[in-house]
Scaffold this active site. Structure first.
Site, PDB file in Angstrom:
ATOM      1  N   GLY A 167       0.018  11.675  -9.638  1.00 46.50           N
ATOM      2  CA  GLY A 167       0.840  11.377  -8.474  1.00 46.50           C
ATOM      3  C   GLY A 167       2.126  10.676  -8.853  1.00 46.50           C
ATOM      4  N   GLY A 188       4.088   7.233  -8.968  1.00 44.50           N
ATOM      5  CA  GLY A 188       3.833   5.807  -8.969  1.00 44.50           C
ATOM      6  C   GLY A 188       5.107   5.014  -8.788  1.00 44.50           C
ATOM      7  CB  SER A 189       5.781   1.369  -8.873  1.00 43.41           C
ATOM      8  OG  SER A 189       5.040   1.103 -10.027  1.00 43.41           O
ATOM      9  CE1 TYR A 190      10.788  -0.171  -9.950  1.00 47.20           C
ATOM     10  CE2 TYR A 190       8.652  -0.658 -10.906  1.00 47.20           C
ATOM     11  CZ  TYR A 190       9.758  -1.063 -10.189  1.00 47.20           C
ATOM     12  OH  TYR A 190       9.829  -2.330  -9.707  1.00 47.20           O
ATOM     13  N   GLY A 191       8.029   6.004 -11.204  1.00 48.00           N
ATOM     14  CA  GLY A 191       7.909   7.273 -11.903  1.00 48.00           C
ATOM     15  C   GLY A 191       6.612   7.999 -11.608  1.00 48.00           C
ATOM     16  CG  ASP A 247       1.656  -5.688  -4.057  1.00 54.07           C
ATOM     17  OD1 ASP A 247       1.430  -5.971  -2.865  1.00 54.07           O
ATOM     18  OD2 ASP A 247       2.110  -4.601  -4.415  1.00 54.07           O
TER      19      ASP A 247
END
Length: 485
Positions: free
Chosen positions: A37, A39-42, A149
């Site tokens: 999938g 993700g954060s940033y890539g 988080d």
């Protein structure tokens, strides 16, 4: 089934990539198996380490991404060595991408399991997951790190049922034992009151988020999930601590555990070490009770994947990895996320990145990340406020104001019918005039009310801040005088 194959794999485990491996091209060291999938940033991929056959997760990040945040995430992971924190193995530069190799957790995130099974967790399952999570938090807090988080989407399960903390894209480190941060950072519904108020916070901010996560696992969503994130941001500091919708359905020990996590005064909130001794956690059963969860989620995922493949025409099958939602919580193309500052939300399949599901609720549950331009919060010291009171504006208000400007209010069709500020509420309560309006006009008026409400809330907050700021400055002045003596 994959979970059985992984458990029975006799090969030795990868601990860290050797210097020789790091000097090779990544394709020589790993076989990339499938895309998990975005993700954060890539993008995040599942891969196999050729030498050991161990499955790993690889995050591929374009170099034009926010490198400062990426370097921070790598730094946090490099420093951690705990069975309850996702492991980091090494990094590569390939063309224009940075490849980050990390531990793969075959069970996926807790939120994925709830979504796939369409069923919340029972107390035994929650206690077992919380026990492992608390051990991870105890380790991080001992290392003077704040996760910032914590939520079900950032708790991953191994194939054996071990819970591991993941996604350090917003994690921070305390460099002084007395240091506290004062940046709004985290996911709005899981934020501790002191984080929202920007009055400085430390490791116990994670404990509040853990309490909210426990409710999320029990009820399927966090408190205030039905309301606009901006309203929640005002309600969390001012309202009493949240609890279960129906506390009578849960044991006294579980309710007491939640109450200890959700203490509004951070000075009185329990630590991870203390909560590990709580009766609810000490009574937790072994990780084996989670295997049926993992197997059920895996079966459901396979069913959905097979169904998806049957629906796809042969020439479209090459796009399955990009369209498939159920291999993880995926980022929606052209998503409608109007309520998050930096989308770091849900994680999947052990990928130490963030996956966002495209349902309505998740669009409101991303991670709000607000940093100072000079990143001075990373020094671990509380920032002094020297600006005039009338200029004081919390970071989250600036964010929502930017969103309002970005998406705008409805365009006027007449001088009086669409501007909410010009619409006076009838003093006599007579709304019969609405009968003369078209459906489009009524809908336009309705759509214009939310921006109007947000502006009024902001005005009220400015008035409150103008009264609050002199008091804060007086307190700070007294503290400085005491330090001088």
């Amino acid at each position: 089934m994959e979970t059985v194959q992984l458990r029975n794999n006799p090969r030795r485990h990868l601990k860290k990539l050797s210097e020789e491996s790091l000097n090779k091209q990544p394709e020589e060291v790993f076989d990339v198996l499938e895309k998990l999938g975005e993700g954060s940033y890539g993008s995040v991929y599942k891969a196999s380490h050729k030498e050991t056959s161990q499955i790993v997760a690889i995050k591929q990040i374009p170099v034009e991404s926010d490198l400062q945040e990426i370097i921070k995430e790598i730094s946090i992971m490099q420093q951690c060595d705990s069975p309850h924190v996702v492991k980091y193995y090494g990094s590569y530069f390939k063309n224009t991408d940075l490849w980050i190799v990390m531990e793969f957790c075959g069970g996926g995130s807790v939120s994925d399991i709830i979504r796939l099974r369409k069923q919340t967790l029972n107390e035994d399952e929650i206690a077992t997951i919380l026990q492992s999570t608390l051990k991870g938090l105890e380790y991080l807090h001992f290392m003077r790190k704040i996760h910032r988080d914590i939520k079900a989407g950032n708790i991953l399960l191994s194939c054996e049922g071990t819970a591991k903390l993941a996604d350090f894209g917003v994690a921070g480190q305390l460099t002084d034992t007395m240091a506290k941060r004062n940046t709004v950072i985290g996911t709005p519904f899981w934020m501790a009151p002191e984080v929202i108020q920007e009055i400085g916070y430390n490791c116990v901010a994670d404990i509040w988020s853990l309490g909210i996560t426990a409710i999320e696992m029990a009820e399927g969503k966090p408190p205030y999930a039905e309301i606009h994130p901006m309203r929640a941001i005002f309600m969390i500091p001012s309202n009493p601590p949240p609890t279960f919708r129906k506390p009578e359905l849960w044991s006294k020990d579980f309710v007491d555990f939640i109450n200890l996590c959700l203490v509004k005064n951070p000075e009185l909130r329990s630590s991870a070490t203390e909560l590990l001794q709580h009766p609810f956690i000490k009574a937790a059963k072994g990780e084996s009770i989670l295997r049926h969860l993992l197997n059920a989620a895996q079966d459901e995922k396979l069913k959905r994947t097979e169904l998806k493949q049957r629906e796809v025409e042969p020439e479209e099958k090459e796009n399955v990895n990009e369209d498939e939602v159920d291999v993880g919580t995926m980022v929606q193309a052209g998503g409608k996320d109007l309520n998050t500052m930096k989308e770091l939300g849900m994680m999947s399949e052990g990928a130490d990145g963030t996956m966002v599901e495209k349902d309505k609720l998740e669009t409101q549950m991303g991670t709000m990340l607000i940093n100072d331009e000079d990143e001075e919060e990373e020094t671990g010291t509380m920032k002094q406020c020297t600006e005039p009171a009338q200029q004081a504006k919390p970071s989250f208000l600036e964010y929502f104001e930017q969103k309002e400007n970005q998406f705008g209010t409805p365009e006027k069709t007449s001088p009086t019918s669409t501007d909410p500020s010009e619409w006076k509420i009838p003093l006599n309560g007579d709304y019969s005039f609405l009968k003369d309006w078209s459906v489009a006009e009524v809908q336009l008026k309705l759509n214009s009310l939310d921006p109007m409400m947000e502006r009024e809330i902001e005005e009220i907050h400015h008035k409150y801040q103008a009264k609050r700021q002199p008091i804060l400055e007086a307190i700070e002045s007294k503290k400085r005088r005491q330090q001088n003596f």
